[in-house]
Design a protein around this motif. Structure first.
Motif, PDB file in Angstrom:
ATOM      1  N   GLY A 131       0.793  -1.244   0.000  1.00 50.30           N
ATOM      2  CA  GLY A 131       0.000   0.000   0.000  1.00 50.30           C
ATOM      3  C   GLY A 131       0.810   1.271   0.000  1.00 50.30           C
ATOM      4  N   GLU A 132       0.609   2.069   1.046  1.00 48.46           N
ATOM      5  CA  GLU A 132       1.227   3.400   1.125  1.00 48.46           C
ATOM      6  C   GLU A 132       2.750   3.326   1.096  1.00 48.46           C
ATOM      7  OE1 GLU A 132      -0.274   6.451   0.915  1.00 48.46           O
ATOM      8  OE2 GLU A 132      -1.965   5.132   0.433  1.00 48.46           O
ATOM      9  N   ALA A 133       3.300   2.305   1.774  1.00 44.95           N
ATOM     10  CA  ALA A 133       4.768   2.195   1.855  1.00 44.95           C
ATOM     11  C   ALA A 133       5.387   2.080   0.474  1.00 44.95           C
ATOM     12  CB  ALA A 133       5.139   0.975   2.703  1.00 44.95           C
ATOM     13  N   LEU A 134       4.657   1.436  -0.460  1.00 38.83           N
ATOM     14  CA  LEU A 134       5.209   1.267  -1.816  1.00 38.83           C
ATOM     15  C   LEU A 134       5.085   2.536  -2.651  1.00 38.83           C
ATOM     16  CD1 LEU A 134       3.975  -2.319  -2.752  1.00 38.83           C
ATOM     17  CD2 LEU A 134       6.314  -1.604  -2.295  1.00 38.83           C
ATOM     18  N   LYS A 135       4.332   3.530  -2.120  1.00 37.33           N
ATOM     19  CA  LYS A 135       4.108   4.746  -2.901  1.00 37.33           C
ATOM     20  C   LYS A 135       5.179   5.805  -2.675  1.00 37.33           C
ATOM     21  CE  LYS A 135      -0.862   4.112  -3.367  1.00 37.33           C
ATOM     22  NZ  LYS A 135      -2.183   4.510  -2.891  1.00 37.33           N
ATOM     23  N   THR A 136       6.095   5.575  -1.749  1.00 36.65           N
ATOM     24  CA  THR A 136       7.168   6.563  -1.547  1.00 36.65           C
ATOM     25  C   THR A 136       8.051   6.556  -2.792  1.00 36.65           C
ATOM     26  OG1 THR A 136       8.765   5.030  -0.595  1.00 36.65           O
ATOM     27  CG2 THR A 136       7.199   6.060   0.946  1.00 36.65           C
ATOM     28  N   GLU A 137       8.673   7.698  -3.060  1.00 35.30           N
ATOM     29  CA  GLU A 137       9.489   7.850  -4.276  1.00 35.30           C
ATOM     30  C   GLU A 137      10.567   6.770  -4.339  1.00 35.30           C
ATOM     31  OE1 GLU A 137       9.585   9.202  -7.795  1.00 35.30           O
ATOM     32  OE2 GLU A 137       8.157  10.017  -6.345  1.00 35.30           O
ATOM     33  N   GLU A 138      11.218   6.533  -3.202  1.00 32.70           N
ATOM     34  CA  GLU A 138      12.332   5.568  -3.163  1.00 32.70           C
ATOM     35  C   GLU A 138      11.843   4.158  -3.503  1.00 32.70           C
ATOM     36  OE1 GLU A 138      15.730   3.879  -0.118  1.00 32.70           O
ATOM     37  OE2 GLU A 138      14.427   5.505   0.578  1.00 32.70           O
ATOM     38  N   ASN A 139      10.692   3.780  -2.919  1.00 30.02           N
ATOM     39  CA  ASN A 139      10.185   2.428  -3.168  1.00 30.02           C
ATOM     40  C   ASN A 139       9.613   2.262  -4.572  1.00 30.02           C
ATOM     41  OD1 ASN A 139      10.968   1.293  -0.765  1.00 30.02           O
ATOM     42  ND2 ASN A 139       9.097   1.887   0.308  1.00 30.02           N
ATOM     43  N   LYS A 140       9.017   3.354  -5.101  1.00 27.75           N
ATOM     44  CA  LYS A 140       8.525   3.288  -6.492  1.00 27.75           C
ATOM     45  C   LYS A 140       9.692   2.978  -7.419  1.00 27.75           C
ATOM     46  CE  LYS A 140       5.107   6.870  -6.469  1.00 27.75           C
ATOM     47  NZ  LYS A 140       4.665   8.046  -7.157  1.00 27.75           N
ATOM     48  N   ILE A 141      10.817   3.633  -7.153  1.00 26.05           N
ATOM     49  CA  ILE A 141      12.023   3.440  -7.975  1.00 26.05           C
ATOM     50  C   ILE A 141      12.502   1.992  -7.866  1.00 26.05           C
ATOM     51  CG2 ILE A 141      14.484   4.058  -8.093  1.00 26.05           C
ATOM     52  CD1 ILE A 141      13.499   6.940  -7.239  1.00 26.05           C
ATOM     53  N   LYS A 142      12.456   1.457  -6.649  1.00 21.32           N
ATOM     54  CA  LYS A 142      12.913   0.082  -6.450  1.00 21.32           C
ATOM     55  C   LYS A 142      11.987  -0.917  -7.152  1.00 21.32           C
ATOM     56  CE  LYS A 142      15.327   1.019  -2.144  1.00 21.32           C
ATOM     57  NZ  LYS A 142      15.216   1.042  -0.684  1.00 21.32           N
ATOM     58  N   VAL A 143      10.678  -0.629  -7.137  1.00 23.33           N
ATOM     59  CA  VAL A 143       9.711  -1.510  -7.818  1.00 23.33           C
ATOM     60  C   VAL A 143      10.024  -1.565  -9.314  1.00 23.33           C
ATOM     61  CG1 VAL A 143       7.287  -1.736  -8.511  1.00 23.33           C
ATOM     62  CG2 VAL A 143       7.844  -1.245  -6.130  1.00 23.33           C
ATOM     63  N   VAL A 144      10.305  -0.380  -9.898  1.00 25.35           N
ATOM     64  CA  VAL A 144      10.625  -0.330 -11.333  1.00 25.35           C
ATOM     65  C   VAL A 144      11.959  -1.037 -11.587  1.00 25.35           C
ATOM     66  CG1 VAL A 144      11.106   1.169 -13.290  1.00 25.35           C
ATOM     67  CG2 VAL A 144       9.293   1.780 -11.717  1.00 25.35           C
ATOM     68  N   ALA A 145      12.929  -0.810 -10.707  1.00 26.16           N
ATOM     69  CA  ALA A 145      14.235  -1.464 -10.860  1.00 26.16           C
ATOM     70  C   ALA A 145      14.069  -2.982 -10.828  1.00 26.16           C
ATOM     71  CB  ALA A 145      15.182  -1.005  -9.748  1.00 26.16           C
ATOM     72  N   LEU A 146      13.152  -3.463  -9.989  1.00 22.04           N
ATOM     73  CA  LEU A 146      12.902  -4.903  -9.907  1.00 22.04           C
ATOM     74  C   LEU A 146      12.270  -5.415 -11.203  1.00 22.04           C
ATOM     75  CD1 LEU A 146      13.152  -7.346  -8.039  1.00 22.04           C
ATOM     76  CD2 LEU A 146      10.893  -6.810  -7.109  1.00 22.04           C
ATOM     77  N   LYS A 147      11.367  -4.607 -11.792  1.00 17.12           N
ATOM     78  CA  LYS A 147      10.767  -4.985 -13.081  1.00 17.12           C
ATOM     79  C   LYS A 147      11.851  -5.115 -14.145  1.00 17.12           C
ATOM     80  CE  LYS A 147       6.175  -2.804 -12.941  1.00 17.12           C
ATOM     81  NZ  LYS A 147       5.408  -1.694 -13.528  1.00 17.12           N
ATOM     82  N   ILE A 148      12.733  -4.106 -14.196  1.00 16.96           N
ATOM     83  CA  ILE A 148      13.803  -4.097 -15.207  1.00 16.96           C
ATOM     84  C   ILE A 148      14.673  -5.343 -15.063  1.00 16.96           C
ATOM     85  CG2 ILE A 148      15.924  -2.910 -15.976  1.00 16.96           C
ATOM     86  CD1 ILE A 148      14.631  -0.271 -15.116  1.00 16.96           C
ATOM     87  N   THR A 149      15.131  -5.588 -13.827  1.00 16.13           N
ATOM     88  CA  THR A 149      16.057  -6.707 -13.609  1.00 16.13           C
ATOM     89  C   THR A 149      15.374  -8.061 -13.845  1.00 16.13           C
ATOM     90  OG1 THR A 149      15.605  -6.334 -11.254  1.00 16.13           O
ATOM     91  CG2 THR A 149      17.697  -5.526 -12.091  1.00 16.13           C
ATOM     92  N   ASN A 150      14.107  -8.173 -13.444  1.00 16.73           N
ATOM     93  CA  ASN A 150      13.387  -9.431 -13.713  1.00 16.73           C
ATOM     94  C   ASN A 150      13.236  -9.674 -15.209  1.00 16.73           C
ATOM     95  OD1 ASN A 150      12.928 -10.558 -11.194  1.00 16.73           O
ATOM     96  ND2 ASN A 150      11.130  -9.293 -10.798  1.00 16.73           N
ATOM     97  N   ASN A 151      12.922  -8.609 -15.949  1.00 20.62           N
ATOM     98  CA  ASN A 151      12.794  -8.728 -17.419  1.00 20.62           C
ATOM     99  C   ASN A 151      14.092  -9.233 -18.036  1.00 20.62           C
ATOM    100  OD1 ASN A 151      10.177  -7.870 -17.485  1.00 20.62           O
ATOM    101  ND2 ASN A 151      10.609  -5.799 -18.186  1.00 20.62           N
ATOM    102  N   ILE A 152      15.203  -8.605 -17.646  1.00 18.14           N
ATOM    103  CA  ILE A 152      16.503  -8.997 -18.216  1.00 18.14           C
ATOM    104  C   ILE A 152      16.785 -10.455 -17.860  1.00 18.14           C
ATOM    105  CG2 ILE A 152      19.000  -8.554 -18.207  1.00 18.14           C
ATOM    106  CD1 ILE A 152      18.334  -5.610 -17.509  1.00 18.14           C
ATOM    107  N   ASN A 153      16.476 -10.826 -16.640  1.00 16.54           N
ATOM    108  CA  ASN A 153      16.712 -12.185 -16.160  1.00 16.54           C
ATOM    109  C   ASN A 153      15.976 -13.211 -17.025  1.00 16.54           C
ATOM    110  OD1 ASN A 153      17.915 -13.908 -14.273  1.00 16.54           O
ATOM    111  ND2 ASN A 153      16.029 -14.040 -13.090  1.00 16.54           N
TER     112      ASN A 153
END
Length: 500
Positions: free
Chosen positions: A377-399
């Motif tokens: 929820g709210e915890a994932l909406k912070t700027e830092e965590n949003k960035i980490k969520v996208v970074a995880l998408k990128i790395t999972n895709n490459i994987n």
């Protein structure tokens, strides 16, 4: 009665009271005196230019009453010129008057609008284009017939021979909203229009900001139009042959834009819809070579000690996601490229690079998952965590893509959703709306000011896969649209408009 009507016409030369009466009575009895039509319209025009704002407003409000038969295109032309008014009430009256004559005769009204777009003053041209881009979609189907839409397309093609970048974006918005162009053949026509505008036959000059800007603006307009049936082949070919080899020398007039990443993202989005390509092997090789530039060798295996020492090569995940995805998409069309078209030495080198990148990836994915564990929820909406969520998408895709290429023989079966695009519920090739937010269709309102420049680039950690997630940020899609000042070069020597 003719003399009485003539007396009313002469009232426009009188005082304020006479003019107010004239503004009402000239249109009221207009239809009864066809032989005085010209004089009546000219008299009403004088009132539209009166110094007294209330007289002007009254005169403008009544203009649609003159829009009969052959007079309608002339009234449309006059109303279009009156769009330059800076008085908001007056401007709204002009808009309403144009809409009311649209319902009488759409083609005649469009004739007046387009004649001013092609020949009028810049301010009139600009406001007429904006009128079309905002009002056409509000008109009912019985007004916007197939014949009317064909007329819009024909006239728009004339305008598109000489437009600025901003005008081009608005015209694409107008045309892609037409019902008759929602079909596969309609979308194909629009793609051809964009390709013509992008001038894909010309030599690409990576150091000319206008040339680069024009290509990107056009490609952004084309991307939402591509589908399984409307192919991106022409654009993908151009990017592989002319843009990729010059990636490092690209220049842009937009401050703060990572132009290389922007190009790679567009290529990745288009690669899914590429049809049969003439020089597939040669273009796949160019893509492969560019991918290798971002897939480093492990330091101990680098030749000439290039990466010797303690410094680990920097892993540029955002770039690799785009290049690997594009290679994976085009590789499906030539599945033996890695095994039959590369020599054994090259393939071995590629596998070493993939393995090294995959190792770094695994460490990084673990770190990201750990950092995001238990957060909702709210915890994932912070700027830092949003960035980490996208970074995880990128790395999972490459994987996922690297795993495919490690198969013997390499496989091209996996599907991933590019990290900056929302997950598609339906098939990506199905109908897309013109307001497709996953791509680069123009926004509903062109943002003012330089907001588009406030992009942030995702910089993954360097060093030994970095145990520190540090402060990195992800380049969000959607800046650099519309609002580009006066576009790619001037519009030639258009003749200046006439006053009525």
């Amino acid at each position: 009665h003719k003399d009485a009507y003539q007396a009313i016409l002469d009232g426009v030369k009188g005082g304020a009271k006479e003019k107010r009466l004239a503004a009402q009575f000239i249109p009221k009895f207009f239809k009864h005196f066809p032989e005085l039509a010209d004089s009546a319209i000219n008299a009403q025009l004088d009132l539209c230019e009166d110094e007294d704002v209330s007289i002007r407003r009254q005169a403008i409000k009544e203009l649609p009453q003159f829009a009969t038969g052959d007079n309608l295109p002339r009234v449309a032309d006059i109303l279009t010129q009156l769009l330059q008014s800076d008085d908001s009430a007056e401007f709204n009256l002009v808009n309403n008057a144009l809409l009311s004559i649209f319902k009488m005769d759409a083609k005649g009204t469009l004739g007046g609008l387009f004649s001013q777009i092609l020949q009028g003053e810049d301010i009139v041209r600009e406001r007429a284009i904006k009128f079309l881009s905002t009002k056409l979609k509000t008109l009912p189907e019985e007004v916007m017939t197939k014949e009317v839409e064909e007329f819009i397309l024909t006239e728009s093609k004339k305008v598109l021979e000489d437009v600025t970048g901003e005008e081009f974006v608005l015209f694409m918005k107008i045309l892609s909203g037409l019902k008759s162009l929602q079909t596969v053949s309609g979308r194909q026509q629009l793609v051809e229009l964009v390709a013509e505008q992008a001038d894909l036959e010309q030599t690409f000059n990576p150091t000319d900001p206008d040339c680069v800007d024009r290509l990107l603006q056009c490609t952004r307009q084309a991307v939402p139009l591509f589908s399984k049936n409307v192919h991106s082949t022409k654009f993908v070919t151009y990017f592989c042959e002319h843009v990729l080899p010059n990636l490092s020398s690209l220049t842009t007039p937009v401050e703060g834009l990572d132009i290389q990443l922007e190009v790679l993202k567009l290529l990745a989005e288009m690669s899914s819809f590429c049809g049969d390509m003439e020089k597939l092997e040669s273009n796949l090789k160019k893509l492969f070579d560019k991918l290798l530039e971002y897939m480093p060798l492990p330091p101990e295996e680098a030749e000439n000690g290039e990466n010797a020492g303690n410094e680990e090569p920097k892993l540029q995940f955002s770039y690799v996601e785009c290049l690997l995805y594009s290679f994976h998409q085009l590789g499906r069309k030539l599945p033996d490229f890695l095994t039959a078209k590369l020599n054994a030495e090259k393939l071995k080198d590629f596998k070493i690079r993939l393995q090294y990148f995959a190792r770094g990836l695994q460490v990084y994915i673990r770190q990201l998952r750990l950092a995001l564990q238990g957060k909702t929820g709210e915890a994932l909406k912070t700027e830092e965590n949003k960035i980490k969520v996208v970074a995880l998408k990128i790395t999972n895709n490459i994987n996922v893509l690297i795993k495919d290429l490690f198969h013997i023989p390499p496989s091209y079966k996996s599907t991933v959703t590019l990290s900056w695009k929302p997950v598609q519920k339906a098939d990506a090739g199905q109908k897309r709306t013109t307001e497709d937010t996953t791509s680069s269709s123009p926004p509903k309102k062109s943002p003012g000011g330089p907001k588009r420049d406030a992009r942030q680039i995702y910089n993954p950690p360097s060093g030994k896969y970095s145990s520190n997630l540090g402060s990195f940020s992800y380049e969000q899609r959607g800046g650099f649209r519309g609002g580009r000042g006066r576009g790619w070069g001037g519009r030639g020597n258009r003749s200046r408009g006439r006053i009525y």
